[in-house]
Write a protein that holds these residues in place. Sequence first.
Motif, short mmCIF file in Angstrom:
data_model
loop_
_atom_site.label_atom_id
_atom_site.label_comp_id
_atom_site.label_asym_id
_atom_site.label_seq_id
_atom_site.Cartn_x
_atom_site.Cartn_y
_atom_site.Cartn_z
N ALA A 1 -20.32 -2.21 -2.00
CA ALA A 1 -19.70 -2.26 -3.32
C ALA A 1 -18.38 -1.49 -3.34
CB ALA A 1 -20.65 -1.69 -4.36
N SER A 2 -18.28 -0.50 -2.49
CA SER A 2 -17.05 0.30 -2.46
C SER A 2 -15.87 -0.49 -1.91
CB SER A 2 -17.26 1.56 -1.63
OG SER A 2 -18.30 2.32 -2.18
N LEU A 3 -16.13 -1.62 -1.25
CA LEU A 3 -15.04 -2.44 -0.71
C LEU A 3 -14.04 -2.81 -1.80
CD1 LEU A 3 -16.74 -4.88 1.81
CD2 LEU A 3 -15.12 -3.03 2.25
N GLY A 4 -14.55 -3.09 -3.00
CA GLY A 4 -13.65 -3.41 -4.10
C GLY A 4 -12.64 -2.31 -4.33
N TRP A 5 -13.14 -1.09 -4.32
CA TRP A 5 -12.26 0.05 -4.56
C TRP A 5 -11.34 0.31 -3.39
CZ3 TRP A 5 -11.33 1.85 -9.14
CH2 TRP A 5 -12.27 1.64 -10.14
N VAL A 6 -11.80 -0.04 -2.19
CA VAL A 6 -10.93 0.10 -1.03
C VAL A 6 -9.71 -0.79 -1.19
CG1 VAL A 6 -10.74 -0.33 1.44
CG2 VAL A 6 -12.76 0.80 0.54
N LEU A 7 -9.95 -2.01 -1.67
CA LEU A 7 -8.86 -2.95 -1.91
C LEU A 7 -7.88 -2.38 -2.95
CD1 LEU A 7 -7.74 -5.93 -1.64
CD2 LEU A 7 -9.04 -6.38 -3.74
N PHE A 8 -8.44 -1.89 -4.03
CA PHE A 8 -7.60 -1.31 -5.08
C PHE A 8 -6.77 -0.15 -4.54
CE2 PHE A 8 -7.13 1.40 -8.97
CZ PHE A 8 -6.31 0.53 -9.66
N GLY A 9 -7.42 0.69 -3.76
CA GLY A 9 -6.71 1.84 -3.18
C GLY A 9 -5.58 1.40 -2.28
N LEU A 10 -5.81 0.35 -1.55
CA LEU A 10 -4.78 -0.16 -0.64
C LEU A 10 -3.54 -0.55 -1.43
CD1 LEU A 10 -5.02 -0.42 2.40
CD2 LEU A 10 -5.48 -2.85 2.12
N VAL A 11 -3.75 -1.33 -2.50
CA VAL A 11 -2.63 -1.79 -3.31
C VAL A 11 -1.93 -0.62 -3.99
CG1 VAL A 11 -1.98 -3.23 -5.27
CG2 VAL A 11 -3.67 -4.04 -3.64
N VAL A 12 -2.73 0.29 -4.56
CA VAL A 12 -2.13 1.42 -5.27
C VAL A 12 -1.36 2.31 -4.29
CG1 VAL A 12 -2.65 3.52 -6.54
CG2 VAL A 12 -3.82 1.42 -7.13
N GLY A 13 -1.95 2.55 -3.15
CA GLY A 13 -1.26 3.37 -2.16
C GLY A 13 0.06 2.74 -1.74
N PHE A 14 0.05 1.44 -1.60
CA PHE A 14 1.27 0.72 -1.25
C PHE A 14 2.30 0.87 -2.37
CE2 PHE A 14 3.86 -3.13 -0.74
CZ PHE A 14 4.18 -3.00 0.59
N ALA A 15 1.87 0.65 -3.61
CA ALA A 15 2.78 0.75 -4.74
C ALA A 15 3.36 2.15 -4.85
CB ALA A 15 2.05 0.37 -6.02
N PHE A 16 2.54 3.14 -4.54
CA PHE A 16 2.98 4.53 -4.64
C PHE A 16 4.07 4.85 -3.63
CE2 PHE A 16 0.90 7.64 -7.32
CZ PHE A 16 -0.01 6.84 -7.98
N SER A 17 3.96 4.30 -2.44
CA SER A 17 4.87 4.75 -1.40
C SER A 17 6.00 3.77 -1.11
CB SER A 17 4.07 5.03 -0.12
OG SER A 17 3.12 4.03 0.09
N TRP A 18 5.94 2.57 -1.71
CA TRP A 18 6.95 1.57 -1.40
C TRP A 18 8.34 2.06 -1.78
CZ3 TRP A 18 7.41 -2.28 1.72
CH2 TRP A 18 8.40 -3.24 1.55
N ALA A 19 8.45 2.71 -2.94
CA ALA A 19 9.76 3.11 -3.44
C ALA A 19 10.43 4.15 -2.54
CB ALA A 19 9.64 3.64 -4.86
N SER A 20 9.66 4.90 -1.80
CA SER A 20 10.26 5.96 -0.99
C SER A 20 10.56 5.45 0.42
CB SER A 20 9.33 7.17 -0.94
OG SER A 20 8.00 6.77 -0.87
N ARG A 21 10.71 4.15 0.55
CA ARG A 21 10.84 3.51 1.84
C ARG A 21 12.02 3.99 2.71
NH1 ARG A 21 12.42 -1.68 1.58
NH2 ARG A 21 11.97 -1.23 -0.59
N PRO A 22 13.23 4.10 2.14
CA PRO A 22 14.32 4.43 3.06
C PRO A 22 14.04 5.69 3.88
CG PRO A 22 15.18 3.90 0.92
CD PRO A 22 13.70 3.93 0.77
N ALA A 23 13.48 6.68 3.19
CA ALA A 23 13.22 7.94 3.90
C ALA A 23 11.91 7.86 4.67
CB ALA A 23 13.15 9.09 2.89
N LEU A 24 10.97 7.12 4.11
CA LEU A 24 9.66 7.02 4.73
C LEU A 24 9.60 5.74 5.56
CD1 LEU A 24 6.75 8.42 4.45
CD2 LEU A 24 6.27 6.61 2.85
N PRO A 25 9.35 5.82 6.85
CA PRO A 25 9.28 4.62 7.66
C PRO A 25 8.11 3.74 7.23
CG PRO A 25 8.52 6.50 8.93
CD PRO A 25 9.08 7.04 7.65
N ILE A 26 8.18 2.48 7.65
CA ILE A 26 7.16 1.53 7.19
C ILE A 26 5.77 1.93 7.67
CG2 ILE A 26 7.37 -0.07 9.17
CD1 ILE A 26 7.07 -1.17 5.50
N GLN A 27 5.70 2.62 8.84
CA GLN A 27 4.40 3.10 9.30
C GLN A 27 3.83 4.11 8.31
OE1 GLN A 27 7.26 2.97 11.08
NE2 GLN A 27 6.85 3.33 13.27
#
Lengths: 302, 464
Positions: B109-135
């Motif tokens: 059941a936690s898989l659902g939340w894993v998916l959500f976390g993946l998207v949220v984590g991506f949204a959180f860090s996407w904006a800081s991309r120039p300084a933060l490498p894609i890895q």
Amino acid sequence: MTVPDLVPDATHDIERPPEPKFTKWLRWIVLIALVLPLMWSAAGLEISPSRIWKAPGQILTLLGGMFPPDWTGTPKTLELILESLYVAWIGTIIGATLSFPLAFLAATNVAPRWITLPVRSFLSAIRAFPELVLAIMFIPAFGLGPFAGTLAIGLHSIGTLGKLSSEVIEGVDDGPIEAIKASGGTFFQQMRFGVVPQALPTIVAYWLYRFEINIRASAVLGVIGAGGVGAEIVGRLRFRGDWPKAGAVLILTVLTVLLIDTASSSIRRRIITGHSSASRPAKWMSALLGAGKPPSTDLIET
Amino acid sequence: MTAPQDSLTPAAMGTIQRPEPPIQVSKLAVPLVAAIAGFAVAGLSGSQPVAWGLLIGAATAAFLYWQNLARSPALLVATVVAGIASLSIFDAILESRTTVIEWTLSARASLGWVLFGLVVGFAFSWASRPALPIQGVIARSIATSVAFGLASFLALQAGSSIGYIPALRGREIDAGAIQDLGTAFYVQGSAIIGGIGLSAAIALRVRNGALFAGAASLTMTLVAVNQIDFSIRELLRSFTRIGELADQFWPPDWAWPKTIGQPEAVHIFEPFVETLQIAVIGATIGCILAVPIAFSASRPTAPNYATYWFAKSFMNVVRTIPDLFWGILFATAVGFGSPFAGALAMVMFSLSIMAKLLSETVDSIDLGPLEAAKSSGSRHWQMVQYSAYPQVAPNYIAYALYIFELNIRASVVIGIVGAGGIGRLLDERRNFFQWDQVMAIVMVIFAAVILIEVFSIWIRKKIV
């Protein structure tokens, strides 16, 4: 070979400092002052040498009975330990929120004397009741269960946290308060911007420390039926004689307390001293052993 | 330590930094209103997971927007969609269960939340991309999803074992009854999972531990209040009963200790003397036994590392066990109701405190005298005796007085668990529901504790 001659002369010339007076007497007096009450107490409690002689064997019998522990009741035990944690947590929240305003009223540097005096006596009055005694008084009013225990812990915490927090507030630098006063700040603004930023880190560290103490207290409260793991321990040891299970409960409780103590004390250390510069494994090690370089933020208060 | 935050801005690359666009409240209002409307529609139509998923997703998106962490509409929409999708998955897996919730089901059941976390984590860090490498973006997304997944797993596991999932409480489990997941489940589950997961994500992004701590404390409080059925209403209701209770407690019955018609009539002050004696023995013996442990548990005076480690661990374990647990243990060993058990418990109690206080003091002594003793050929314990001990002796005496005070306080209650003293009397009267007698004992305890405090303050002033 004239060198040795010098030695006796030299010792002759140097004056020895006088012996401190009474030291010999003092030592005997202290010894007697220690031994006499000890003997009086031992006699009063009917502790005879044979009893002391037998005690280690009895304790070993108990420990032997507890080992190996019986882990079959673990889920139930974890539930009760969690309940103890919840009781301690809510008790600490009650204590922290209610003691925070009271601490300002009890601090002599921010409140007038006619307020601090009654507030202080109120705080020391509620502090004088041990949690267990409070819980015994609360059980007829609120029934058996964690509710009475929570209130008992909360009330006692108000007393201790109020006293400690007010001492922190009394220790702040007056400069910022005066600056705000001089630029027309109200009493509330003086407190908010002059006192709170200075005092809050230490006060929060005290809250965390209180949480650690409250966990121990709430674990014990179960003994009188106020919720938590204590009932399990006393029930197994006293009424059922189920020692292996009691051993498991005891070990789980101790491990939980140790874990939370470790986490909480490292957070406290960080709050008080900022970042610690040690390497990570070293930090864990020192947190585990409780042997950090930073000054201890502990104070022992029951 | 504060570097990462600065390096996220383009200024590090030599360009002139653009000022942050001001937050437009009107724009923020659109997703919020949409979320509330959607929540209402979904809730009314009876689809709980969609409603709650929408609410969680929209709240997260609004937060991202408001905090300037993500401004791209695509990311915001993706967050909302992920919220709905993940809660639907979560719900579908849980609803399809046929047994109580166990480990594997929680994990799935936690898989659902894993998916959500993946998207949220991506949204959180996407904006800081120039300084933060894609890895880095990927790493943070994964870290966030792990945080969400773990939070969900723990919440489910805790919920099924301690019963915040309504159907799975106590006897109902045995009866095999499985009810629907109610609103309470969604509120609490979302609070726990969203609180822990989001705050982990935020903490990763802004490197702010206080935020995380705040969210975690709030979550803990919500869960705890629910678990122990703590309610202010109940508290207020109980106050109305105080009148009838006061009749039982008041007036305190002072006469009973003398008039009780038994051969071994207990005088109220006799157990008090016993309490004092327990404290005397506990403090004296405990403080004496603590000395070798304290010197072994301190770096400068420990004879070798093995002893140091052993003494330190012993000290920590002894300190972990509350004094009253010692009371129960010793009472079991040497006999219930015997003050000897209380004295032994107090010995352990004093020993643990004194060893800790003293070893910390020894940690900070001047090492000069120790070296002097060592270089003039003294043995290890001679060095400790003549170079270390004199430095801490004044502290030792001060601590001993303090511990004596703590001992009296602690030995008052130790009898409640069956280890002698006034507490035994209190417990006995309580078991007979003799509240007026309990009141009398409590008042005497109160007076005694106050008296001790005043006395010890006076003595400390005299000594210092």
